[in-house]
Write a protein that holds these residues in place. Structure first.
Motif, PDB file in Angstrom:
ATOM      1  N   ILE A  81       0.836  -1.211   0.000  1.00  0.00           N
ATOM      2  CA  ILE A  81       0.000   0.000   0.000  1.00  0.00           C
ATOM      3  C   ILE A  81       0.872   1.263   0.000  1.00  0.00           C
ATOM      4  O   ILE A  81       0.569   2.234  -0.698  1.00  0.00           O
ATOM      5  CB  ILE A  81      -0.985  -0.037   1.184  1.00  0.00           C
ATOM      6  N   THR A  82       1.953   1.238   0.759  1.00  0.00           N
ATOM      7  CA  THR A  82       2.857   2.402   0.770  1.00  0.00           C
ATOM      8  C   THR A  82       3.398   2.670  -0.631  1.00  0.00           C
ATOM      9  O   THR A  82       3.479   3.826  -1.078  1.00  0.00           O
ATOM     10  CB  THR A  82       4.014   2.158   1.761  1.00  0.00           C
ATOM     11  N   GLU A  83       3.748   1.597  -1.334  1.00  0.00           N
ATOM     12  CA  GLU A  83       4.255   1.746  -2.703  1.00  0.00           C
ATOM     13  C   GLU A  83       3.186   2.347  -3.626  1.00  0.00           C
ATOM     14  O   GLU A  83       3.474   3.242  -4.424  1.00  0.00           O
ATOM     15  CB  GLU A  83       4.690   0.376  -3.212  1.00  0.00           C
ATOM     16  N   ALA A  84       1.950   1.865  -3.479  1.00  0.00           N
ATOM     17  CA  ALA A  84       0.848   2.399  -4.296  1.00  0.00           C
ATOM     18  C   ALA A  84       0.635   3.883  -4.002  1.00  0.00           C
ATOM     19  O   ALA A  84       0.388   4.688  -4.915  1.00  0.00           O
ATOM     20  CB  ALA A  84      -0.436   1.612  -4.037  1.00  0.00           C
ATOM     21  N   CYS A  85       0.728   4.251  -2.740  1.00  0.00           N
ATOM     22  CA  CYS A  85       0.563   5.663  -2.365  1.00  0.00           C
ATOM     23  C   CYS A  85       1.678   6.510  -2.954  1.00  0.00           C
ATOM     24  O   CYS A  85       1.430   7.557  -3.568  1.00  0.00           O
ATOM     25  CB  CYS A  85       0.565   5.825  -0.846  1.00  0.00           C
ATOM     26  N   ASN A  86       2.912   6.063  -2.779  1.00  0.00           N
ATOM     27  CA  ASN A  86       4.051   6.882  -3.197  1.00  0.00           C
ATOM     28  C   ASN A  86       4.150   7.021  -4.713  1.00  0.00           C
ATOM     29  O   ASN A  86       4.872   7.895  -5.205  1.00  0.00           O
ATOM     30  CB  ASN A  86       5.345   6.341  -2.598  1.00  0.00           C
ATOM     31  N   ALA A  87       3.412   6.189  -5.440  1.00  0.00           N
ATOM     32  CA  ALA A  87       3.347   6.341  -6.895  1.00  0.00           C
ATOM     33  C   ALA A  87       2.441   7.502  -7.302  1.00  0.00           C
ATOM     34  O   ALA A  87       2.458   7.943  -8.449  1.00  0.00           O
ATOM     35  CB  ALA A  87       2.855   5.040  -7.533  1.00  0.00           C
ATOM     36  N   LEU A  88       1.660   8.021  -6.366  1.00  0.00           N
ATOM     37  CA  LEU A  88       0.765   9.149  -6.664  1.00  0.00           C
ATOM     38  C   LEU A  88       1.501  10.469  -6.397  1.00  0.00           C
ATOM     39  O   LEU A  88       2.147  10.623  -5.359  1.00  0.00           O
ATOM     40  CB  LEU A  88      -0.480   9.110  -5.772  1.00  0.00           C
ATOM     41  N   PRO A  89       1.368  11.443  -7.314  1.00  0.00           N
ATOM     42  CA  PRO A  89       2.020  12.754  -7.095  1.00  0.00           C
ATOM     43  C   PRO A  89       1.621  13.397  -5.760  1.00  0.00           C
ATOM     44  O   PRO A  89       2.457  14.048  -5.124  1.00  0.00           O
ATOM     45  CB  PRO A  89       1.519  13.596  -8.277  1.00  0.00           C
ATOM     46  N   ALA A  90       0.391  13.219  -5.312  1.00  0.00           N
ATOM     47  CA  ALA A  90      -0.047  13.852  -4.055  1.00  0.00           C
ATOM     48  C   ALA A  90       0.817  13.404  -2.878  1.00  0.00           C
ATOM     49  O   ALA A  90       1.106  14.186  -1.967  1.00  0.00           O
ATOM     50  CB  ALA A  90      -1.520  13.524  -3.781  1.00  0.00           C
ATOM     51  N   PHE A  91       1.204  12.144  -2.886  1.00  0.00           N
ATOM     52  CA  PHE A  91       2.075  11.627  -1.827  1.00  0.00           C
ATOM     53  C   PHE A  91       3.534  11.997  -2.095  1.00  0.00           C
ATOM     54  O   PHE A  91       4.246  12.446  -1.198  1.00  0.00           O
ATOM     55  CB  PHE A  91       1.924  10.103  -1.709  1.00  0.00           C
ATOM     56  N   ALA A  92       3.977  11.793  -3.350  1.00  0.00           N
ATOM     57  CA  ALA A  92       5.387  12.049  -3.678  1.00  0.00           C
ATOM     58  C   ALA A  92       5.749  13.513  -3.425  1.00  0.00           C
ATOM     59  O   ALA A  92       6.808  13.820  -2.879  1.00  0.00           O
ATOM     60  CB  ALA A  92       5.655  11.666  -5.132  1.00  0.00           C
ATOM     61  N   ASP A  93       4.831  14.413  -3.780  1.00  0.00           N
ATOM     62  CA  ASP A  93       5.114  15.847  -3.635  1.00  0.00           C
ATOM     63  C   ASP A  93       5.083  16.302  -2.177  1.00  0.00           C
ATOM     64  O   ASP A  93       5.512  17.429  -1.869  1.00  0.00           O
ATOM     65  CB  ASP A  93       4.110  16.683  -4.445  1.00  0.00           C
ATOM     66  N   ALA A  94       4.573  15.462  -1.291  1.00  0.00           N
ATOM     67  CA  ALA A  94       4.504  15.812   0.133  1.00  0.00           C
ATOM     68  C   ALA A  94       5.711  15.280   0.901  1.00  0.00           C
ATOM     69  O   ALA A  94       5.860  15.553   2.095  1.00  0.00           O
ATOM     70  CB  ALA A  94       3.214  15.253   0.743  1.00  0.00           C
ATOM     71  N   HIS A  95       6.574  14.544   0.223  1.00  0.00           N
ATOM     72  CA  HIS A  95       7.715  13.895   0.895  1.00  0.00           C
ATOM     73  C   HIS A  95       8.635  14.943   1.557  1.00  0.00           C
ATOM     74  O   HIS A  95       8.888  15.990   0.968  1.00  0.00           O
ATOM     75  CB  HIS A  95       8.510  13.085  -0.137  1.00  0.00           C
ATOM     76  N   PRO A  96       9.127  14.648   2.753  1.00  0.00           N
ATOM     77  CA  PRO A  96      10.000  15.606   3.452  1.00  0.00           C
ATOM     78  C   PRO A  96      11.163  16.116   2.601  1.00  0.00           C
ATOM     79  O   PRO A  96      11.525  17.286   2.683  1.00  0.00           O
ATOM     80  CB  PRO A  96      10.506  14.802   4.658  1.00  0.00           C
ATOM     81  N   LYS A  97      11.736  15.273   1.751  1.00  0.00           N
ATOM     82  CA  LYS A  97      12.951  15.689   1.050  1.00  0.00           C
ATOM     83  C   LYS A  97      12.676  16.711  -0.062  1.00  0.00           C
ATOM     84  O   LYS A  97      13.616  17.326  -0.558  1.00  0.00           O
ATOM     85  CB  LYS A  97      13.714  14.476   0.517  1.00  0.00           C
ATOM     86  N   THR A  98      11.423  16.892  -0.440  1.00  0.00           N
ATOM     87  CA  THR A  98      11.117  17.835  -1.526  1.00  0.00           C
ATOM     88  C   THR A  98      10.473  19.126  -1.018  1.00  0.00           C
ATOM     89  O   THR A  98       9.928  19.899  -1.806  1.00  0.00           O
ATOM     90  CB  THR A  98      10.163  17.186  -2.562  1.00  0.00           C
ATOM     91  N   GLN A  99      10.510  19.373   0.300  1.00  0.00           N
ATOM     92  CA  GLN A  99       9.854  20.565   0.843  1.00  0.00           C
ATOM     93  C   GLN A  99      10.794  21.767   0.808  1.00  0.00           C
ATOM     94  O   GLN A  99      12.018  21.608   0.817  1.00  0.00           O
ATOM     95  CB  GLN A  99       9.375  20.302   2.283  1.00  0.00           C
ATOM     96  N   PRO A 100      10.212  22.995   0.816  1.00  0.00           N
ATOM     97  CA  PRO A 100      11.057  24.204   0.754  1.00  0.00           C
ATOM     98  C   PRO A 100      12.024  24.316   1.941  1.00  0.00           C
ATOM     99  O   PRO A 100      13.102  24.888   1.803  1.00  0.00           O
ATOM    100  CB  PRO A 100      10.044  25.365   0.775  1.00  0.00           C
ATOM    101  N   ASP A 101      11.639  23.767   3.096  1.00  0.00           N
ATOM    102  CA  ASP A 101      12.516  23.865   4.279  1.00  0.00           C
ATOM    103  C   ASP A 101      13.332  22.591   4.500  1.00  0.00           C
ATOM    104  O   ASP A 101      13.950  22.411   5.551  1.00  0.00           O
ATOM    105  CB  ASP A 101      11.697  24.197   5.538  1.00  0.00           C
ATOM    106  N   SER A 102      13.346  21.709   3.494  1.00  0.00           N
ATOM    107  CA  SER A 102      14.048  20.430   3.657  1.00  0.00           C
ATOM    108  C   SER A 102      15.553  20.611   3.828  1.00  0.00           C
ATOM    109  O   SER A 102      16.161  21.495   3.229  1.00  0.00           O
ATOM    110  CB  SER A 102      13.793  19.554   2.424  1.00  0.00           C
ATOM    111  N   GLU A 103      16.125  19.765   4.659  1.00  0.00           N
ATOM    112  CA  GLU A 103      17.590  19.735   4.801  1.00  0.00           C
ATOM    113  C   GLU A 103      18.123  18.356   4.430  1.00  0.00           C
ATOM    114  O   GLU A 103      19.289  18.071   4.650  1.00  0.00           O
ATOM    115  CB  GLU A 103      17.987  20.035   6.258  1.00  0.00           C
TER     116      GLU A 103
END
Lengths: 215, 215
Positions: free
Chosen positions: B192-214
């Protein structure tokens, strides 16, 4: 008929009992003793009902549900009786947020399995456990007080009838006393807790009056 | 316009970002750095917004809301876009219960303030912190796996569209990796995690792609 699995001292079972009473719902009860037999919640029979091995759990026919907040919202959405959630979506959200301050950020930290871990792995004695619980209970109830102080004063947390917020508050105040946390300065928290405990629905849900009570 | 206060690595902010994305809601964002300046969440300004001094917090006009689960249900009840909660009350209750397994009984135990307490008061080193987090994450995700395995298989946790349950699951699986918890045996959780992460809504929310990410 609803079948409810709980334990007199569990905050989350206490919440459900208040909700049953406020809505006037009858239920069968099975006590799951968290200390006897190495913890009756850890048996394969109980794990089949709740794989988390935590109380409470609810059955109605084939339907099984865990987690006290989910149980209480489900009761409110599917059963007759007093409404425990406001109709207004903004107010409903505030009731949920207040409830989650307690149910997410305070209560799980003082759960039996957590205290057992602190004793076993960090050699925590009773004073260290009281300090641990005291920190999270004080943090959480101080936040609750600030949330209440920022609103127009009402008899209960969010208006003139008890809601999920009050249902979460009262068991947490009970456990504050158990862990010797001084909350005498929290005037809204104490005023509202007193108003709740004056109602039979709250008083009859108190841990000391339950069939499995040892208090 | 909604104003959202979060932090890239916070699981509960991550949940809200997924919900915003799934519903197609635009928002202004302020980063609240939990480590800088002794913790920007502890300033008087932020405490005025959330007396818990925790992210996330949301503002829309004069309305202020905290607690990620309350925020997400509020978004779902008041904003257009994909529905994140099932219409059926029994299924809705199961989605809430699953979400609360994570949001109540796993995530708060690995919160920064809790880990800081373990370090300061119990002299916990990184191995001890990893073991602590690992215990609660494994307990919780094992329970999630059992809950999923007991249901008819579906693409997401509770059907063919993502719900609050998936929104809670994915950030928790992310933090399982962060704390080196082996969950390779949890086939439903991983599928299920894999199915979710294939969706842009989940991928775009990932910590590593945020404006304040380190990261």
């Amino acid at each position: 008929m609803i079948h409810f699995h709980g334990y007199f001292r569990s905050s989350s079972a206490y919440r459900c009992r208040i909700a049953f009473n406020l809505k006037g719902i009858e239920y069968d009860f099975t006590s799951v003793h968290l200390r006897k037999d190495g913890g009756q919640q850890k048996t394969p029979e109980f794990r089949a009902l709740n794989p988390q091995a935590l109380v409470p759990a609810l059955e109605e026919g084939d339907f099984r549900l865990t987690q006290s907040l989910a149980i209480i919202e489900w009761l409110d959405e599917t059963k007759p009786g007093a409404k425990l959630m406001p109709e207004d979506p903004d107010l409903r959200a505030l009731v949920r947020a207040f409830s989650q301050v307690i149910a997410c950020d305070v209560h799980p930290l003082q759960n039996l399995r957590v205290l057992d871990y602190l004793k076993a792995e960090f050699n925590a004695d009773q004073d260290a456990l009281d300090a641990w619980c005291g920190r999270w209970i004080a943090d959480g109830l101080n936040a609750c007080e600030a949330l209440l102080a920022g609103r127009p004063q009402s008899t209960f947390c969010f208006g003139e009838t008890p809601s999920l917020a009050d249902i979460c508050l009262v068991p947490q105040v009970f456990s504050a006393a158990r862990f010797k946390v001084d909350i005498s300065g929290l005037s809204n928290v104490n005023r509202i807790t007193e108003a709740c405990n004056a109602l039979p629905a709250f008083a009859d849900a108190h841990p000391k009056t339950q069939p499995d009570s040892e208090a």
